[in-house]
Design an enzyme around this catalytic site. Structure first.
Site, PDB file in Angstrom:
ATOM      1  N   GLU A   1     -10.231  52.547  70.347  1.00  0.00           N
ATOM      2  CA  GLU A   1     -10.250  51.859  71.599  1.00  0.00           C
ATOM      3  C   GLU A   1     -11.050  50.448  71.100  1.00  0.00           C
ATOM      4  OE1 GLU A   1     -11.569  49.884  74.491  1.00  0.00           O
ATOM      5  OE2 GLU A   1     -12.978  51.687  75.194  1.00  0.00           O
TER       6      GLU A   1
ATOM      7  N   GLU B   1      -8.159  58.081  76.509  1.00  0.00           N
ATOM      8  CA  GLU B   1      -9.568  58.844  76.691  1.00  0.00           C
ATOM      9  C   GLU B   1      -9.485  59.286  78.228  1.00  0.00           C
ATOM     10  OE1 GLU B   1     -12.380  56.021  74.687  1.00  0.00           O
ATOM     11  OE2 GLU B   1     -12.699  57.969  73.456  1.00  0.00           O
TER      12      GLU B   1
HETATM   13  C1  SIN Z   1     -15.396  49.588  77.395  1.00  0.00           C
HETATM   14  O1  SIN Z   1     -15.649  48.398  77.401  1.00  0.00           O
HETATM   15  O2  SIN Z   1     -15.193  50.090  76.203  1.00  0.00           O
HETATM   16  C2  SIN Z   1     -15.184  50.645  78.416  1.00  0.00           C
HETATM   17  C3  SIN Z   1     -14.957  49.989  79.573  1.00  0.00           C
HETATM   18  C4  SIN Z   1     -14.877  51.070  80.758  1.00  0.00           C
HETATM   19  O3  SIN Z   1     -14.854  52.354  80.784  1.00  0.00           O
HETATM   20  O4  SIN Z   1     -14.647  50.676  82.181  1.00  0.00           O
END
Ligand code: SIN
Length: 481
Positions: free
Chosen positions: A255, A461
């Site tokens: 990610e 995820e």
């Molecule tokens: C992230 O910034 O990687 C996750 C952000 C989220 O879960 O909203």
């Protein structure tokens, strides 16, 4: 007494159920970004310690994968309950090491616990398939099995949620894990691990290694025992990990960076769009991968949108997260401040009109900033800002908005505001992103598949798809029946 001592949690790494220092005794300091004060020292583990954690995870895998799903689910549900019971302490620790306002930290604890509950529920839904076989004497069974020993490297911007988003599905699936939290925010991860232990997660099932990123990462990536890595962080590091995963052919969930466009059409509900803009841009001081990076606003609504956003930004209060009035905390470090400054200077140099902010306030605090008439080739249109800077780019036609929105190597989140159902479907379909917020900026939830395409990574995820990342398919062909 440190914040961790206060709650009976240790500033130690967790290997095979033991809270340990680094084998060479070295430590890494953790700082409060709001004050610069040193708040803790955690062990600085290296390759040898990491190898011990991998061996512990391998040993623990035998019993953990054999444990029935209901037992794993019960342990995860206890972890979920303990997180909520200790929500205030977790939020305090998070604010101390990460800087976000306490209200956001409390919200993150609930968000993080939501992943644990969700995957506890999913554990009992890991089922199989029976496929009609080509011969009457055969049966084909498909089983879902845990991937095995897994690893996770988590970022500093969501010190709790990014941990549970990876650990909970892994444990629910019957995998064991070695977790390496961000060096800036290891305390929340260690507190979560202490609660997991209290909930009944057996020794070696979850190991937490703090310290040297290159040494720990290298040991994890080199090991053939580690079958999967889940990483949240920058695209350059993601690319490096992808290359390092090749020799052992590890599965990867990545990610990575984003460059979210927020497209506002003339027919949008202006107040809803401004509400969305405030949340989508200023959550966590703009330090999320799904934060709006550039606003694309159609000609007919442009000036009203800028005016309303400017008015609403006046409500933002910059200050330490511990002050209940603060809505914008500090940025994580000096490099982050320098980057926002650079994006502001670049947008203004290219003809952008500075409407609000534009400067560091003090220390690591940056003023919420609004720049209108930003040209489409400014840095904010290409590079992730990760700070409280809203840059507005004007467009005329729908096709132009789609072209500008997709004109980036990234493909994580995009937002779109319109009341025309045809346009909504057309544009949502044309946006090259893993996630689209349609008249909605709150897209993060444990029940939906979070993830991106292109240079924003791979894998999902959350949701039922999140657990599939930790499961392998095995098919059994039965003959001679
Ligand atoms: C992230 O910034 O990687 C996750 C952000 C989220 O879960 O909203």
């Amino acid at each position: 007494m440190t914040l961790m001592d206060l709650h009976g949690w240790r500033e130690s790494a967790l290997i095979d159920g033991a809270w340990v220092p680094a084998s060479d005794g070295k430590g890494t300091a953790v700082y409060d970004p709001a004050t610069g004060a040193r708040i803790a020292v955690v062990p600085s583990l290296g390759a040898e310690d990491t190898k011990r954690a991998i061996a512990a995870a391998e040993k623990a895998l035998v019993a953990w994968r054999a444990c029935v799903a209901g037992e794993r689910a019960d342990i995860l549900m206890r972890w979920y309950a303990l997180m909520l019971e200790h929500a205030e302490a977790l939020a305090r620790i998070m604010t101390a090491e990460q800087g976000k306002p306490m209200a956001e930290a409390r919200g993150e604890v609930v968000y993080a616990a939501g992943f644990v509950r969700w995957f506890a529920e999913e554990a009992r839904r890991i089922d199989g398939e029976i496929i009609p076989a080509p011969r009457s004497t055969q049966r084909i069974l498909v089983w879902r099995e845990p991937v095995g020993v897994t690893a996770a490297i988590t970022p500093w911007n969501f010190p709790a949620a990014m941990v549970t988003r990876k650990v909970a599905p892994a444990l629910a699936a019957g995998c064991t894990m070695i977790l390496k939290p961000a060096p800036e925010t290891p305390l929340t991860a260690l507190a979560l691990a202490a609660l997991a232990e209290e909930a009944g997660v057996p020794a070696g099932v979850l190991n937490v290694v703090t310290g040297d990123a290159a040494a720990i990462g290298g040991a994890l990536m080199d090991s053939p025992v580690v079958r999967k890595l889940s990483f949240t962080g920058s695209t350059p590091v993601g690319r490096m990990l992808y290359a390092q995963a090749a020799p052992t052919l590890k599965r990867l969930s990545l990610e990575l960076g984003g460059n979210a466009p927020f497209v506002v059409f003339d027919d949008a509900d202006l107040e809803a769009a401004v509400d969305g803009a405030m949340l989508g841009k200023f959550r966590n001081a703009g330090q999320t991968c799904v934060c709006v990076n550039r606003f694309l606003v159609q000609d007919g609504i442009h000036d009203r949108f800028v005016e309303r956003l400017h008015a609403r930004m006046a409500d933002l209060v910059v200050g330490p997260g511990t002050d209940p009035r603060s809505t914008i905390g500090p940025l994580i470090n000096e490099r982050a401040v320098v980057k926002v400054d650079d994006h502001v200077a670049d947008a203004v140099r290219r003809g952008g009109r500075l409407v609000a902010g534009g400067k560091r306030e003090r220390g690591l605090f940056y003023q919420p900033t609004l720049i209108a008439d930003v040209p489409a080739d400014a840095k904010i249109a290409r590079d992730e800002t990760f700070g409280p800077l809203a840059g507005i780019i004007r467009f005329r036609e729908e096709a132009e908005a789609i072209r500008l929105a997709n004109d980036t190597e990234f493909g994580l989140a995009a937002y779109l505001y319109t009341r025309d159902i045809g346009r909504a479907m057309r544009v949502a379909g044309a946006l090259e992103y893993g996630m689209v917020g349609l008249n909605e900026a709150a897209i993060s939830t444990e029940v939906a598949p979070f993830g991106g395409i292109k240079a924003s990574g791979m894998g999902r995820e959350g949701s039922r798809h999140g657990i599939a990342e930790y499961l392998e398919l095995k098919y059994v062909m039965m003959g001679g029946l």
